[in-house]
Design a protein around this motif. Structure first.
Motif, PDB file in Angstrom:
ATOM      1  N   ILE A   1      25.805  19.414  67.648  1.00  0.00           N
ATOM      2  CA  ILE A   1      25.045  18.476  66.821  1.00  0.00           C
ATOM      3  C   ILE A   1      24.485  19.271  65.653  1.00  0.00           C
ATOM      4  N   ARG A   2      24.674  18.752  64.446  1.00  0.00           N
ATOM      5  CA  ARG A   2      24.243  19.457  63.235  1.00  0.00           C
ATOM      6  C   ARG A   2      23.444  18.526  62.344  1.00  0.00           C
ATOM      7  N   GLY A   3      22.645  19.117  61.476  1.00  0.00           N
ATOM      8  CA  GLY A   3      21.972  18.349  60.445  1.00  0.00           C
ATOM      9  C   GLY A   3      23.004  17.848  59.447  1.00  0.00           C
ATOM     10  N   TYR A   4      22.664  16.792  58.731  1.00  0.00           N
ATOM     11  CA  TYR A   4      23.596  16.222  57.761  1.00  0.00           C
ATOM     12  C   TYR A   4      23.683  17.100  56.525  1.00  0.00           C
ATOM     13  N   GLU A   5      24.897  17.350  56.085  1.00  0.00           N
ATOM     14  CA  GLU A   5      25.133  18.011  54.804  1.00  0.00           C
ATOM     15  C   GLU A   5      26.171  17.176  54.075  1.00  0.00           C
ATOM     16  N   LYS A   6      25.991  17.053  52.779  1.00  0.00           N
ATOM     17  CA  LYS A   6      26.879  16.197  51.991  1.00  0.00           C
ATOM     18  C   LYS A   6      28.309  16.742  52.045  1.00  0.00           C
ATOM     19  N   PRO A   7      29.253  15.911  52.498  1.00  0.00           N
ATOM     20  CA  PRO A   7      30.647  16.371  52.586  1.00  0.00           C
ATOM     21  C   PRO A   7      31.338  16.315  51.221  1.00  0.00           C
ATOM     22  N   THR A   8      32.453  17.004  51.126  1.00  0.00           N
ATOM     23  CA  THR A   8      33.300  16.947  49.942  1.00  0.00           C
ATOM     24  C   THR A   8      34.147  15.686  50.038  1.00  0.00           C
ATOM     25  N   ARG A   9      34.056  14.849  49.030  1.00  0.00           N
ATOM     26  CA  ARG A   9      34.750  13.559  49.027  1.00  0.00           C
ATOM     27  C   ARG A   9      36.253  13.763  48.881  1.00  0.00           C
TER      28      ARG A   9
ATOM     29  N   ARG B   1      32.751  26.647  59.965  1.00  0.00           N
ATOM     30  CA  ARG B   1      33.227  27.965  60.409  1.00  0.00           C
ATOM     31  C   ARG B   1      34.744  28.112  60.281  1.00  0.00           C
ATOM     32  N   GLY B   2      35.271  27.702  59.123  1.00  0.00           N
ATOM     33  CA  GLY B   2      36.693  27.851  58.852  1.00  0.00           C
ATOM     34  C   GLY B   2      37.553  26.667  59.239  1.00  0.00           C
ATOM     35  N   THR B   3      36.984  25.678  59.907  1.00  0.00           N
ATOM     36  CA  THR B   3      37.719  24.466  60.283  1.00  0.00           C
ATOM     37  C   THR B   3      37.305  23.329  59.354  1.00  0.00           C
ATOM     38  N   ILE B   4      38.280  22.665  58.742  1.00  0.00           N
ATOM     39  CA  ILE B   4      37.992  21.518  57.883  1.00  0.00           C
ATOM     40  C   ILE B   4      37.819  20.292  58.783  1.00  0.00           C
ATOM     41  N   VAL B   5      36.614  19.696  58.710  1.00  0.00           N
ATOM     42  CA  VAL B   5      36.241  18.615  59.616  1.00  0.00           C
ATOM     43  C   VAL B   5      36.021  17.320  58.837  1.00  0.00           C
ATOM     44  N   PRO B   6      36.811  16.261  59.133  1.00  0.00           N
ATOM     45  CA  PRO B   6      36.541  14.966  58.506  1.00  0.00           C
ATOM     46  C   PRO B   6      35.225  14.392  59.043  1.00  0.00           C
ATOM     47  N   ILE B   7      34.464  13.744  58.162  1.00  0.00           N
ATOM     48  CA  ILE B   7      33.166  13.183  58.528  1.00  0.00           C
ATOM     49  C   ILE B   7      33.212  11.665  58.381  1.00  0.00           C
ATOM     50  N   VAL B   8      32.948  10.966  59.488  1.00  0.00           N
ATOM     51  CA  VAL B   8      32.945   9.509  59.521  1.00  0.00           C
ATOM     52  C   VAL B   8      31.501   9.030  59.634  1.00  0.00           C
ATOM     53  N   ASP B   9      31.072   8.176  58.705  1.00  0.00           N
ATOM     54  CA  ASP B   9      29.736   7.588  58.800  1.00  0.00           C
ATOM     55  C   ASP B   9      29.838   6.342  59.663  1.00  0.00           C
ATOM     56  N   MET B  10      29.347   6.432  60.892  1.00  0.00           N
ATOM     57  CA  MET B  10      29.452   5.322  61.839  1.00  0.00           C
ATOM     58  C   MET B  10      28.671   4.101  61.373  1.00  0.00           C
ATOM     59  N   ARG B  11      27.640   4.311  60.558  1.00  0.00           N
ATOM     60  CA  ARG B  11      26.859   3.168  60.048  1.00  0.00           C
ATOM     61  C   ARG B  11      27.722   2.331  59.125  1.00  0.00           C
ATOM     62  N   LEU B  12      28.546   2.973  58.315  1.00  0.00           N
ATOM     63  CA  LEU B  12      29.453   2.235  57.436  1.00  0.00           C
ATOM     64  C   LEU B  12      30.597   1.637  58.239  1.00  0.00           C
ATOM     65  N   LYS B  13      31.106   2.374  59.210  1.00  0.00           N
ATOM     66  CA  LYS B  13      32.193   1.882  60.055  1.00  0.00           C
ATOM     67  C   LYS B  13      31.778   0.625  60.812  1.00  0.00           C
ATOM     68  N   PHE B  14      30.538   0.591  61.301  1.00  0.00           N
ATOM     69  CA  PHE B  14      30.049  -0.544  62.074  1.00  0.00           C
ATOM     70  C   PHE B  14      29.326  -1.580  61.214  1.00  0.00           C
ATOM     71  N   ASN B  15      29.432  -1.457  59.892  1.00  0.00           N
ATOM     72  CA  ASN B  15      28.823  -2.415  58.958  1.00  0.00           C
ATOM     73  C   ASN B  15      27.324  -2.587  59.161  1.00  0.00           C
ATOM     74  N   CYS B  16      26.626  -1.473  59.360  1.00  0.00           N
ATOM     75  CA  CYS B  16      25.165  -1.538  59.460  1.00  0.00           C
ATOM     76  C   CYS B  16      24.592  -1.927  58.094  1.00  0.00           C
ATOM     77  N   GLU B  17      23.365  -2.455  58.103  1.00  0.00           N
ATOM     78  CA  GLU B  17      22.742  -2.925  56.867  1.00  0.00           C
ATOM     79  C   GLU B  17      22.654  -1.848  55.802  1.00  0.00           C
ATOM     80  N   LYS B  18      22.266  -0.639  56.213  1.00  0.00           N
ATOM     81  CA  LYS B  18      22.148   0.430  55.228  1.00  0.00           C
ATOM     82  C   LYS B  18      22.480   1.770  55.872  1.00  0.00           C
TER      83      LYS B  18
END
Length: 162
Positions: free
Chosen positions: A38-46, A61-78
């Motif tokens: 679990i990590r703090g949020y850091e702005k990903p490269t778009r 640490r050398g691994t390129i990790v895709p970041i999914v915002d679950m709030r957007l995926k689940f259509n949360c209000e904000k």
């Protein structure tokens, strides 16, 4: 008295542990064994031409990790980024993926008796990715099959054949 202890051990044996997290007012649970860190949020490269809920990638640490915002995926209000926003790093099918959530609550152990089938609802969430609803006292958790959710066609992040 020994019988009660024996029953408690039996119940715990069939239990599973879930990492619980919040998206808006809802609380979700995912299998703790899928969580790498679990990590703090850091702005990903778009990345161009990906769905809006895939926020981009980070170098972990050398691994390129895709970041999914679950709030957007689940259509949360904000989807607001603040000091509580965290990224749960998952290891799924030998692929590392990060999911953005509002906050992480705790690790909860649930027995099969505490998990109920999810009702069939027409929602933005694929119902096959919902394992059920877990309840402990007044808390209700939506238990997700995070592997199935991340392997869905619209995500395009992990392959079941990987």
């Amino acid at each position: 008295m020994n019988e009660v202890v024996g029953e408690a051990k039996t119940a715990t044996k069939g239990a599973r542990e879930y990492l619980t997290f919040r998206l808006g007012q809802e609380e979700y649970g995912i299998d703790i064994l899928k969580v790498q860190e679990i990590r703090g949020y850091e702005k990903p490269t778009r990345i161009a031409n990906v769905p809006e809920f895939i926020r981009g990638v980070v170098n972990l640490r050398g691994t390129i990790v895709p970041i999914v915002d679950m709030r957007l995926k689940f259509n949360c209000e904000k989807a607001e980024y603040n000091g509580f926003t965290v990224v749960i790093i998952l290891n799924l099918y030998n692929r590392v993926v990060g999911i953005v959530v509002d906050s992480v609550s705790d690790v909860m152990e649930l027995t099969s008796e505490q998990v109920r089938p999810a009702p069939d609802l027409d929602a933005s969430l694929d119902s096959s990715a919902v394992l059920g609803l877990g309840s402990v006292n007044e808390r209700m958790l939506i238990l997700l099959d995070i592997e199935k959710l991340m392997a869905s066609v619209d995500m395009g992040l992990v392959s079941l054949n990987a």
